[in-house]
Design a protein around this motif. Structure first.
Motif, mmCIF file in Angstrom:
data_model
loop_
_atom_site.group_PDB
_atom_site.id
_atom_site.type_symbol
_atom_site.label_atom_id
_atom_site.label_comp_id
_atom_site.label_asym_id
_atom_site.label_seq_id
_atom_site.Cartn_x
_atom_site.Cartn_y
_atom_site.Cartn_z
ATOM 1 N N GLU A 1 43.391 42.843 22.322
ATOM 2 C CA GLU A 1 43.152 43.072 23.763
ATOM 3 C C GLU A 1 43.332 41.777 24.549
ATOM 4 O OE1 GLU A 1 39.870 46.702 23.429
ATOM 5 O OE2 GLU A 1 39.219 44.606 23.482
ATOM 6 N N LEU A 2 42.833 40.704 24.006
ATOM 7 C CA LEU A 2 42.947 39.420 24.699
ATOM 8 C C LEU A 2 44.393 38.963 24.792
ATOM 9 C CD1 LEU A 2 39.840 37.588 23.156
ATOM 10 C CD2 LEU A 2 40.010 38.701 25.399
ATOM 11 N N LYS A 3 45.173 39.236 23.758
ATOM 12 C CA LYS A 3 46.595 38.891 23.820
ATOM 13 C C LYS A 3 47.320 39.743 24.856
ATOM 14 C CE LYS A 3 47.378 37.060 19.129
ATOM 15 N NZ LYS A 3 48.114 37.255 17.856
ATOM 16 N N GLU A 4 46.969 41.014 24.890
ATOM 17 C CA GLU A 4 47.627 41.903 25.853
ATOM 18 C C GLU A 4 47.401 41.445 27.295
ATOM 19 O OE1 GLU A 4 45.983 45.674 24.956
ATOM 20 O OE2 GLU A 4 47.372 46.109 23.278
ATOM 21 N N GLN A 5 46.279 40.837 27.561
ATOM 22 C CA GLN A 5 45.968 40.352 28.914
ATOM 23 C C GLN A 5 46.387 38.886 29.101
ATOM 24 O OE1 GLN A 5 44.953 42.531 31.102
ATOM 25 N NE2 GLN A 5 44.839 44.103 29.485
ATOM 26 N N PHE B 1 47.128 34.251 32.832
ATOM 27 C CA PHE B 1 46.348 35.366 32.301
ATOM 28 C C PHE B 1 45.897 36.319 33.415
ATOM 29 C CE2 PHE B 1 43.534 31.781 33.053
ATOM 30 C CZ PHE B 1 42.485 32.339 33.764
ATOM 31 N N ASN B 2 45.462 37.494 33.011
ATOM 32 C CA ASN B 2 45.018 38.530 33.945
ATOM 33 C C ASN B 2 43.559 38.259 34.345
ATOM 34 O OD1 ASN B 2 44.526 40.785 35.445
ATOM 35 N ND2 ASN B 2 44.706 42.251 33.769
ATOM 36 N N LYS B 3 43.373 37.661 35.519
ATOM 37 C CA LYS B 3 42.031 37.300 35.980
ATOM 38 C C LYS B 3 41.181 38.529 36.316
ATOM 39 C CE LYS B 3 43.306 32.765 37.813
ATOM 40 N NZ LYS B 3 43.319 31.877 39.006
ATOM 41 N N SER B 4 41.851 39.621 36.697
ATOM 42 C CA SER B 4 41.099 40.830 37.057
ATOM 43 C C SER B 4 40.415 41.466 35.849
ATOM 44 C CB SER B 4 42.026 41.839 37.731
ATOM 45 O OG SER B 4 43.031 42.265 36.834
ATOM 46 N N ASN C 1 28.269 28.596 41.967
ATOM 47 C CA ASN C 1 27.417 29.376 41.066
ATOM 48 C C ASN C 1 28.091 30.662 40.578
ATOM 49 O OD1 ASN C 1 24.611 27.968 41.126
ATOM 50 N ND2 ASN C 1 25.215 28.061 43.284
ATOM 51 N N THR C 2 29.405 30.705 40.713
ATOM 52 C CA THR C 2 30.156 31.868 40.239
ATOM 53 C C THR C 2 30.919 31.515 38.958
ATOM 54 O OG1 THR C 2 30.410 32.775 42.470
ATOM 55 C CG2 THR C 2 31.964 33.537 40.808
ATOM 56 N N ALA C 3 30.870 32.439 38.012
ATOM 57 C CA ALA C 3 31.627 32.267 36.755
ATOM 58 C C ALA C 3 32.192 33.620 36.341
ATOM 59 C CB ALA C 3 30.721 31.687 35.667
ATOM 60 N N TRP C 4 33.081 33.589 35.357
ATOM 61 C CA TRP C 4 33.707 34.823 34.887
ATOM 62 C C TRP C 4 33.646 34.865 33.357
ATOM 63 C CZ3 TRP C 4 35.213 31.759 38.798
ATOM 64 C CH2 TRP C 4 35.413 32.348 40.061
ATOM 65 N N TYR C 5 33.446 36.040 32.821
ATOM 66 C CA TYR C 5 33.454 36.175 31.349
ATOM 67 C C TYR C 5 34.258 37.417 30.961
ATOM 68 C CZ TYR C 5 30.089 40.061 31.336
ATOM 69 O OH TYR C 5 29.488 41.275 31.517
ATOM 70 N N VAL C 6 34.710 37.367 29.707
ATOM 71 C CA VAL C 6 35.433 38.505 29.142
ATOM 72 C C VAL C 6 35.171 38.539 27.638
ATOM 73 C CG1 VAL C 6 37.588 37.248 28.714
ATOM 74 C CG2 VAL C 6 37.639 39.720 29.030
ATOM 75 N N TYR C 7 35.057 39.695 27.090
ATOM 76 C CA TYR C 7 35.011 39.832 25.627
ATOM 77 C C TYR C 7 35.952 40.972 25.245
ATOM 78 C CZ TYR C 7 31.672 43.621 26.593
ATOM 79 O OH TYR C 7 31.075 44.754 27.061
ATOM 80 N N GLY C 8 36.572 40.827 24.077
ATOM 81 C CA GLY C 8 37.514 41.834 23.598
ATOM 82 C C GLY C 8 38.081 41.436 22.239
ATOM 83 N N THR C 9 38.768 42.347 21.652
ATOM 84 C CA THR C 9 39.411 42.051 20.359
ATOM 85 C C THR C 9 40.565 41.093 20.585
ATOM 86 O OG1 THR C 9 40.936 43.897 20.533
ATOM 87 C CG2 THR C 9 38.770 44.341 19.516
ATOM 88 N N LYS D 1 34.200 27.425 33.799
ATOM 89 C CA LYS D 1 33.611 28.562 34.497
ATOM 90 C C LYS D 1 34.147 29.878 33.943
ATOM 91 C CE LYS D 1 30.795 26.619 37.372
ATOM 92 N NZ LYS D 1 30.963 26.648 38.819
ATOM 93 N N TYR D 2 34.957 29.803 32.921
ATOM 94 C CA TYR D 2 35.473 30.992 32.249
ATOM 95 C C TYR D 2 34.931 31.037 30.822
ATOM 96 C CZ TYR D 2 38.734 32.035 36.038
ATOM 97 O OH TYR D 2 39.287 32.366 37.245
ATOM 98 N N LEU D 3 34.390 32.196 30.446
ATOM 99 C CA LEU D 3 33.887 32.423 29.100
ATOM 100 C C LEU D 3 34.732 33.513 28.423
ATOM 101 C CD1 LEU D 3 31.779 32.358 26.749
ATOM 102 C CD2 LEU D 3 30.441 34.013 28.118
ATOM 103 N N VAL D 4 35.267 33.196 27.247
ATOM 104 C CA VAL D 4 36.070 34.170 26.498
ATOM 105 C C VAL D 4 35.401 34.330 25.114
ATOM 106 C CG1 VAL D 4 38.293 34.740 25.503
ATOM 107 C CG2 VAL D 4 38.180 33.491 27.680
ATOM 108 N N VAL D 5 35.060 35.574 24.787
ATOM 109 C CA VAL D 5 34.440 35.877 23.496
ATOM 110 C C VAL D 5 35.311 36.897 22.766
ATOM 111 C CG1 VAL D 5 32.379 36.724 22.299
ATOM 112 C CG2 VAL D 5 32.143 35.476 24.482
#
Length: 283
Positions: A200-204, A217-220, A189-197, A276-280
């Protein structure tokens, strides 16, 4: 009463002797009377000593009976206090019996050394000895019973100890299993999300060569969520685009009063089933 009868008999003998020897000179009568008086006094002392010893024996038997009565009261119970009382009463009985045997031996010795040949007293001594023998057998039976209880209690303690150990092992095993299940449940029941330009997403390294989540990729940089609880994600942007694949019917992108997007997850199980990873990507 026996003492009075003996003294009466002796007195009768003395009076008879006096009547038969009226012609004996006065000085000889006085000597005979003194001798008889000494004999009577000696007999009295011997009888008094034996009666005193007999009274001590009777008192000892009374104490034994009292201890037996107390023992009968507490024998039906269990527990440390009850067992302590039983042990103490057995000790009192044993000590009283040992003392009484000494007194009976003393009484037998007194009777042998005296000039008094009392058949009734011999019968009394024999009866006392028989009573003590019977009580000795009862005491031995009580000791065996108490020892048997000790063995039973020891076995019961061992069984309880084994049971406690089994319960403790089972508890530890259940706790271990509960932790494993909890960890598995948490992972499921654990998932991770990130949003950015895009920049920013390329930098990570979330986007590399136009591909999402393909490189190291940078999971942190991601935020951890519980899919059972976290069903709304504010994106703080008027432009939003999902870069990871999620079934379209499981979510909606809604604008708030300021025109900024908020992602609402309508069906968490379906939404997170593909990743389980969401990228916006936002602007």
């Amino acid at each position: 009463m026996k003492k009075l009868m003996i003294c009466a008999c002796l007195a009768f003998i003395v009076l008879g002797a006096c009547k038969e020897r009226k012609t004996v000179p006065l000085s000889e009568n006085i000597h005979q009377r003194d001798s008889m008086q000494r004999i009577i006094e000696q007999r009295d002392n011997e009888i008094n000593d034996m009666l005193g010893t007999l009274n001590e024996v009777q008192e000892g038997l009374r104490q034994i009976n009292e201890a037996e009565n107390r023992l009968n009261v507490v024998r039906g119970g269990e527990g440390a206090d009850k067992r302590a009382q039983i042990t103490e009463n057995i000790r009192v009985i044993a000590n009283s019996m040992a003392r009484n045997r000494e007194l009976v031996r003393k009484l037998q010795q007194q009777l042998r050394e005296s000039r008094f040949n009392g058949e009734e007293l011999k019968k009394v001594i024999a009866n006392l000895t028989q009573q003590l023998d019977e009580k000795e057998m009862q005491l031995q039976k009580l000791r065996e019973e108490l020892n048997a209880k000790d063995v039973q209690i020891a076995k019961l303690d061992e069984q309880v100890g084994d049971l406690n150990a089994s319960v403790e092992n089972l508890r530890t095993e259940n706790e271990s299993r509960a932790k494993v299940i909890s960890n598995q449940d948490q992972q499921l029941n654990t998932a991770w999300y990130v949003y950015g330009t895009k920049k920013e997403l390329k930098e990570q390294r979330i986007i590399v060569d136009g591909k999402v989540l393909q490189a190291n990729f940078n999971k942190s940089y991601f935020t951890k969520v519980d899919i059972r609880v976290d069903k709304e994600i504010k994106l703080y942007s008027k432009s939003a685009k999902l870069l990871t694949m999620h079934p379209s019917g499981s979510y909606t992108l809604n604008r708030d009063a300021s025109g900024q997007y908020m992602l609402r997850i309508n069906n968490p199980q379906i939404f997170w089933s593909t990743s389980k990873y969401l990228v916006v990507q936002v602007k």
